[in-house]
Design an enzyme around this catalytic site. Sequence first.
Site, mmCIF file in Angstrom:
data_model
loop_
_atom_site.group_PDB
_atom_site.id
_atom_site.type_symbol
_atom_site.label_atom_id
_atom_site.label_comp_id
_atom_site.label_asym_id
_atom_site.label_seq_id
_atom_site.Cartn_x
_atom_site.Cartn_y
_atom_site.Cartn_z
ATOM 1 N N LYS A 76 0.808 -1.225 0.000
ATOM 2 C CA LYS A 76 0.000 0.000 0.000
ATOM 3 C C LYS A 76 0.834 1.264 0.000
ATOM 4 C CE LYS A 76 -4.427 -1.593 1.479
ATOM 5 N NZ LYS A 76 -5.642 -1.319 2.222
ATOM 6 N N LYS A 130 -4.193 -9.969 -7.109
ATOM 7 C CA LYS A 130 -5.588 -10.032 -6.639
ATOM 8 C C LYS A 130 -6.398 -8.848 -7.176
ATOM 9 C CE LYS A 130 -5.638 -7.402 -2.484
ATOM 10 N NZ LYS A 130 -6.299 -6.927 -1.376
ATOM 11 N N LYS A 180 -9.415 -2.802 -5.095
ATOM 12 C CA LYS A 180 -10.094 -1.510 -5.246
ATOM 13 C C LYS A 180 -9.156 -0.435 -5.752
ATOM 14 C CE LYS A 180 -12.088 -2.280 -0.921
ATOM 15 N NZ LYS A 180 -12.508 -2.009 0.394
HETATM 16 P P1 TYM Z 1 -11.117 -4.467 2.551
HETATM 17 O O1 TYM Z 1 -12.080 -3.351 2.675
HETATM 18 O O2 TYM Z 1 -9.913 -4.272 1.697
HETATM 19 O O3 TYM Z 1 -11.867 -5.745 1.996
HETATM 20 C C1 TYM Z 1 -13.086 -6.218 2.558
HETATM 21 C C2 TYM Z 1 -13.080 -7.738 2.494
HETATM 22 O O4 TYM Z 1 -12.953 -8.176 1.134
HETATM 23 C C3 TYM Z 1 -11.892 -9.130 1.042
HETATM 24 N N1 TYM Z 1 -11.263 -9.025 -0.297
HETATM 25 C C4 TYM Z 1 -11.168 -10.029 -1.171
HETATM 26 N N2 TYM Z 1 -11.578 -11.305 -1.114
HETATM 27 C C5 TYM Z 1 -11.352 -12.095 -2.185
HETATM 28 N N3 TYM Z 1 -10.716 -11.664 -3.306
HETATM 29 C C6 TYM Z 1 -10.278 -10.386 -3.415
HETATM 30 N N4 TYM Z 1 -9.672 -9.982 -4.531
HETATM 31 C C7 TYM Z 1 -10.496 -9.503 -2.309
HETATM 32 N N5 TYM Z 1 -10.195 -8.194 -2.069
HETATM 33 C C8 TYM Z 1 -10.678 -7.915 -0.825
HETATM 34 C C9 TYM Z 1 -10.928 -8.744 2.153
HETATM 35 O O5 TYM Z 1 -10.094 -9.821 2.513
HETATM 36 C C10 TYM Z 1 -11.878 -8.343 3.254
HETATM 37 O O6 TYM Z 1 -12.301 -9.462 4.009
HETATM 38 N N6 TYM Z 1 -8.544 -4.296 6.832
HETATM 39 C C11 TYM Z 1 -9.774 -4.730 6.224
HETATM 40 C C12 TYM Z 1 -11.006 -4.167 6.893
HETATM 41 C C13 TYM Z 1 -11.075 -4.367 8.370
HETATM 42 C C14 TYM Z 1 -11.430 -5.584 9.026
HETATM 43 C C15 TYM Z 1 -11.421 -5.245 10.429
HETATM 44 C C16 TYM Z 1 -11.725 -6.866 8.606
HETATM 45 C C17 TYM Z 1 -10.874 -3.412 9.318
HETATM 46 N N7 TYM Z 1 -11.085 -3.945 10.547
HETATM 47 C C18 TYM Z 1 -11.705 -6.208 11.382
HETATM 48 C C19 TYM Z 1 -12.013 -7.818 9.564
HETATM 49 C C20 TYM Z 1 -11.998 -7.493 10.942
HETATM 50 C C21 TYM Z 1 -9.793 -4.277 4.779
HETATM 51 O O7 TYM Z 1 -9.131 -3.348 4.403
HETATM 52 O O8 TYM Z 1 -10.690 -4.976 3.997
#
Ligand code: TYM
Length: 327
Positions: free
Chosen positions: A112, A193, A196
């Site tokens: 990032k 992967k 976003k």
């Molecule tokens: P974030 O917002 O990037 O993504 C949300 C969820 O989507 C999953 N994900 C994917 N799964 C499969 N293939 C992909 N290409 C893909 N891209 C994203 C992510 O693994 C995630 O589960 N740090 C976290 C948010 C967060 C969180 C938490 C999660 C903050 N606090 C506490 C769990 C528990 C994040 O940035 O997810």
Amino acid sequence: MAKVVFSGIQPSGNLHIGNYLGAVRHWAKGQDDGLNIFCVVDMHAITVEQDPKVLRENTLSTAAFLLAAGIDQEKSILFVQSMNADHANGGWIANCNISMGQMSRMTQFKDKSEGKQFVNVGLFDYPALMAADIILYSTTHVPIGDDQKQHVELARDVAERFNSRYGETFLLPEPVVGETGARIMSLVDPEKKMSKSDPNTSASVFLFDEPDVVRKKIMSAVTDSGAEVKASPEKPGITNLLSIHSEFAETSMEDSERQMQGLSYGDFKSKVADIVVEKLKPIQEKYAQIRGDDNKLLETLRGGAKKAQEISHKKLTEVYDKIGFVS
Ligand code: TYM
């Protein structure tokens, strides 16, 4: 031990089918089991620059999307992270229970921060806040995509360190990563992967893409020069499309493979596009309906935050007391 599920998603106007298949769909499915808490993590989002107007809109649109994708506010708690200050306070406690070395090993920071001129401490430190998000609710299960596993493991370490310093306080959460769908890959470069932040919008199918856009993106997805529709490490593009198909069709990879046997790549892609369009349609319709009344949406989120805080505050009070803070 009661089952408590917690997960979070960053507010974004670019939610994609990876977010849905890797995480949100599993959240929606599991809601009849235990206490389920879902959070739109706007405080995580400001680790990179955000336009206030856009952040506000993305927070609402992400929350509306979660409801449209099946999160039921009657069964689960849905709220926005900044609506509950316990997360920031808990994040500080987590900070003081993680070593620099351990934080430096978080791989997502490297991805990032790459190429950015200004990297704030929050971006480096983000997993501490995430650890607090999780452990403040005595979470037992954290359903996530593959890329977040390392962060949940850090949350376990924070809980363990705190417990060994101050006595049994936090539960150790388990990351729950689906066997399939946990890593949906880019349509342009299937070795990466779906993300976003990918500047190439052809790499992802966004949840709000119109049917003709979905079709165009999937029909032009990178595959290989072969002809057989088969999942294998040598065919990452085909494997990714098969996994998108099997996830949306709710079949196994083998079943999807069987259904597609003998089809040309073009016909196969067209079938994948059909199912994606079909499954996104009701979500998009429900989303539009929810966004028709933002006041009601905000009420739902405020109600969720109140319920969340009732839980987190008890834990934080116990934590403050154990640390030796006076009240
Ligand atoms: P974030 O917002 O990037 O993504 C949300 C969820 O989507 C999953 N994900 C994917 N799964 C499969 N293939 C992909 N290409 C893909 N891209 C994203 C992510 O693994 C995630 O589960 N740090 C976290 C948010 C967060 C969180 C938490 C999660 C903050 N606090 C506490 C769990 C528990 C994040 O940035 O997810």
